[in-house]
Design a protein around this motif. Sequence first.
Motif, PDB file in Angstrom:
ATOM      1  N   PHE A  28      -9.761  51.500  29.439  1.00 20.16           N
ATOM      2  CA  PHE A  28     -10.869  51.962  30.271  1.00 20.16           C
ATOM      3  C   PHE A  28     -12.170  51.277  29.830  1.00 20.16           C
ATOM      4  CE2 PHE A  28     -14.420  54.785  31.186  1.00 20.16           C
ATOM      5  CZ  PHE A  28     -14.286  54.916  32.564  1.00 20.16           C
ATOM      6  N   GLY A  29     -12.427  51.301  28.530  1.00 23.32           N
ATOM      7  CA  GLY A  29     -13.628  50.660  28.006  1.00 23.32           C
ATOM      8  C   GLY A  29     -13.651  49.168  28.290  1.00 23.32           C
ATOM      9  N   LEU A  93       0.178  66.966  34.393  1.00 18.53           N
ATOM     10  CA  LEU A  93       0.786  66.336  35.570  1.00 18.53           C
ATOM     11  C   LEU A  93      -0.202  65.359  36.219  1.00 18.53           C
ATOM     12  CD1 LEU A  93       3.215  66.229  37.516  1.00 18.53           C
ATOM     13  CD2 LEU A  93       2.135  68.079  38.799  1.00 18.53           C
ATOM     14  N   GLY A  94      -1.459  65.763  36.311  1.00 15.58           N
ATOM     15  CA  GLY A  94      -2.495  64.874  36.849  1.00 15.58           C
ATOM     16  C   GLY A  94      -2.641  63.614  36.020  1.00 15.58           C
ATOM     17  N   LEU A  95      -2.611  63.773  34.697  1.00 14.53           N
ATOM     18  CA  LEU A  95      -2.697  62.600  33.815  1.00 14.53           C
ATOM     19  C   LEU A  95      -1.538  61.641  34.073  1.00 14.53           C
ATOM     20  CD1 LEU A  95      -3.897  64.100  30.424  1.00 14.53           C
ATOM     21  CD2 LEU A  95      -4.974  62.228  31.667  1.00 14.53           C
ATOM     22  N   TYR A  96      -0.331  62.175  34.110  1.00 17.88           N
ATOM     23  CA  TYR A  96       0.836  61.326  34.363  1.00 17.88           C
ATOM     24  C   TYR A  96       0.703  60.614  35.711  1.00 17.88           C
ATOM     25  CZ  TYR A  96       3.836  62.795  30.467  1.00 17.88           C
ATOM     26  OH  TYR A  96       4.378  62.995  29.228  1.00 17.88           O
ATOM     27  N   ALA A  97       0.360  61.357  36.757  1.00 19.73           N
ATOM     28  CA  ALA A  97       0.248  60.771  38.098  1.00 19.73           C
ATOM     29  C   ALA A  97      -0.829  59.691  38.129  1.00 19.73           C
ATOM     30  CB  ALA A  97      -0.059  61.866  39.124  1.00 19.73           C
ATOM     31  N   PHE A  98      -2.010  59.997  37.620  1.00 21.12           N
ATOM     32  CA  PHE A  98      -3.107  59.029  37.639  1.00 21.12           C
ATOM     33  C   PHE A  98      -2.766  57.797  36.814  1.00 21.12           C
ATOM     34  CE2 PHE A  98      -7.065  61.769  38.825  1.00 21.12           C
ATOM     35  CZ  PHE A  98      -6.394  62.248  39.940  1.00 21.12           C
ATOM     36  N   VAL A 151     -10.128  59.597  32.728  1.00 23.84           N
ATOM     37  CA  VAL A 151     -11.117  59.954  31.702  1.00 23.84           C
ATOM     38  C   VAL A 151     -11.531  61.415  31.863  1.00 23.84           C
ATOM     39  CG1 VAL A 151     -13.457  59.502  30.863  1.00 23.84           C
ATOM     40  CG2 VAL A 151     -11.909  57.608  31.327  1.00 23.84           C
ATOM     41  N   ILE A 152     -11.769  61.847  33.081  1.00 26.26           N
ATOM     42  CA  ILE A 152     -12.143  63.252  33.325  1.00 26.26           C
ATOM     43  C   ILE A 152     -11.025  64.195  32.882  1.00 26.26           C
ATOM     44  CG2 ILE A 152     -12.600  64.954  35.158  1.00 26.26           C
ATOM     45  CD1 ILE A 152     -14.089  62.597  36.620  1.00 26.26           C
ATOM     46  N   LEU A 153      -9.780  63.854  33.228  1.00 22.50           N
ATOM     47  CA  LEU A 153      -8.655  64.691  32.819  1.00 22.50           C
ATOM     48  C   LEU A 153      -8.453  64.663  31.304  1.00 22.50           C
ATOM     49  CD1 LEU A 153      -6.095  64.004  35.690  1.00 22.50           C
ATOM     50  CD2 LEU A 153      -7.437  66.084  35.298  1.00 22.50           C
ATOM     51  N   VAL A 155     -10.844  64.405  29.114  1.00 20.82           N
ATOM     52  CA  VAL A 155     -11.874  65.309  28.598  1.00 20.82           C
ATOM     53  C   VAL A 155     -11.410  66.765  28.751  1.00 20.82           C
ATOM     54  CG1 VAL A 155     -14.225  66.172  28.988  1.00 20.82           C
ATOM     55  CG2 VAL A 155     -13.800  63.708  28.886  1.00 20.82           C
ATOM     56  N   LEU A 156     -10.851  67.114  29.899  1.00 19.07           N
ATOM     57  CA  LEU A 156     -10.335  68.477  30.098  1.00 19.07           C
ATOM     58  C   LEU A 156      -9.194  68.774  29.133  1.00 19.07           C
ATOM     59  CD1 LEU A 156     -10.281  68.729  34.001  1.00 19.07           C
ATOM     60  CD2 LEU A 156     -11.784  69.980  32.430  1.00 19.07           C
ATOM     61  N   HIS A 157      -8.306  67.810  28.964  1.00 16.39           N
ATOM     62  CA  HIS A 157      -7.163  67.950  28.057  1.00 16.39           C
ATOM     63  C   HIS A 157      -7.640  68.178  26.618  1.00 16.39           C
ATOM     64  CE1 HIS A 157      -3.014  67.260  26.787  1.00 16.39           C
ATOM     65  NE2 HIS A 157      -3.385  66.271  26.002  1.00 16.39           N
ATOM     66  N   ALA A 158      -8.590  67.368  26.180  1.00 16.54           N
ATOM     67  CA  ALA A 158      -9.128  67.506  24.828  1.00 16.54           C
ATOM     68  C   ALA A 158      -9.884  68.819  24.669  1.00 16.54           C
ATOM     69  CB  ALA A 158     -10.040  66.327  24.499  1.00 16.54           C
ATOM     70  N   ALA A 159     -10.652  69.207  25.687  1.00 21.22           N
ATOM     71  CA  ALA A 159     -11.381  70.478  25.626  1.00 21.22           C
ATOM     72  C   ALA A 159     -10.409  71.643  25.520  1.00 21.22           C
ATOM     73  CB  ALA A 159     -12.271  70.634  26.856  1.00 21.22           C
ATOM     74  N   GLY A 160      -9.303  71.561  26.257  1.00 16.56           N
ATOM     75  CA  GLY A 160      -8.284  72.614  26.170  1.00 16.56           C
ATOM     76  C   GLY A 160      -7.672  72.684  24.782  1.00 16.56           C
ATOM     77  N   ALA A 161      -7.390  71.524  24.195  1.00 15.51           N
ATOM     78  CA  ALA A 161      -6.819  71.495  22.843  1.00 15.51           C
ATOM     79  C   ALA A 161      -7.794  72.095  21.834  1.00 15.51           C
ATOM     80  CB  ALA A 161      -6.461  70.070  22.448  1.00 15.51           C
ATOM     81  N   LEU A 162      -9.072  71.756  21.967  1.00 16.15           N
ATOM     82  CA  LEU A 162     -10.087  72.302  21.054  1.00 16.15           C
ATOM     83  C   LEU A 162     -10.284  73.802  21.277  1.00 16.15           C
ATOM     84  CD1 LEU A 162     -12.648  69.361  21.147  1.00 16.15           C
ATOM     85  CD2 LEU A 162     -11.046  69.937  19.298  1.00 16.15           C
ATOM     86  N   LEU A 163     -10.208  74.238  22.526  1.00 12.89           N
ATOM     87  CA  LEU A 163     -10.288  75.669  22.830  1.00 12.89           C
ATOM     88  C   LEU A 163      -9.161  76.419  22.130  1.00 12.89           C
ATOM     89  CD1 LEU A 163     -11.430  77.998  24.933  1.00 12.89           C
ATOM     90  CD2 LEU A 163      -9.268  77.449  26.053  1.00 12.89           C
ATOM     91  N   HIS A 164      -7.952  75.866  22.243  1.00 16.36           N
ATOM     92  CA  HIS A 164      -6.805  76.498  21.578  1.00 16.36           C
ATOM     93  C   HIS A 164      -6.984  76.536  20.069  1.00 16.36           C
ATOM     94  CE1 HIS A 164      -3.713  77.385  24.580  1.00 16.36           C
ATOM     95  NE2 HIS A 164      -4.306  76.431  25.300  1.00 16.36           N
TER      96      HIS A 164
END
Length: 186
Positions: A28-29, A93-98, A151-153, A155-164
């Motif tokens: 991405f970068g 699933l969104g990550l895999y699809a994208f 990238v957006i997903l 961030v959501l994935h990482a935020a979920g992991a940190l929340l847990h």
Amino acid sequence: MLKDSRNGYGLIAIVIHWVSAVLILFLFGLGIYMTGLSYYDDWYHKGPELHVSLGLVVLLIMLVRIVWRIINPTPVDLADKRVQNLAAKLVKLGLYAFIFIVLATGYLITTAEGQPASMFNLIKFPVLTELSSQNVDLAGTLHEYLAWGIVILVVLHAAGALLHHFILRDRTLVRMIKPVKKTDFL
């Protein structure tokens, strides 16, 4: 342990996860960097070659990842609420699809003029179809927008992991860092 169990991930799944994550974020970068290059920049030709080669590496890793997920048990969800588990599954699933759509569009852009896609000049991926300039533009637009979607997903994935880890205080993040022990299989 190498294999996954119902209690956690094994070393192979963990390595696949983190290598994929690093490569995808690097790609991405690099993609963003390449859009600002002029014809006379050193990386004007080097960047795309590296981008394509690493994209093909990600494709192979993702195929291994799918096979690994099919032949190994999926660790149980740790969240108590069904909505959290559903949200996690939808993001994954969104990550895999994208990721697969970005890989496919990248391949189509690379092979659009009838030249095979090359992975470090070691493996050539054959041309399946040639695209018109209008379809190359469409593939490029999808490639760019869905890369931002990844990238957006992420961030959501990482935020979920940190929340847990920090709020719910369960082992969701830990088990993606530390392989399951042999005693966890019993």
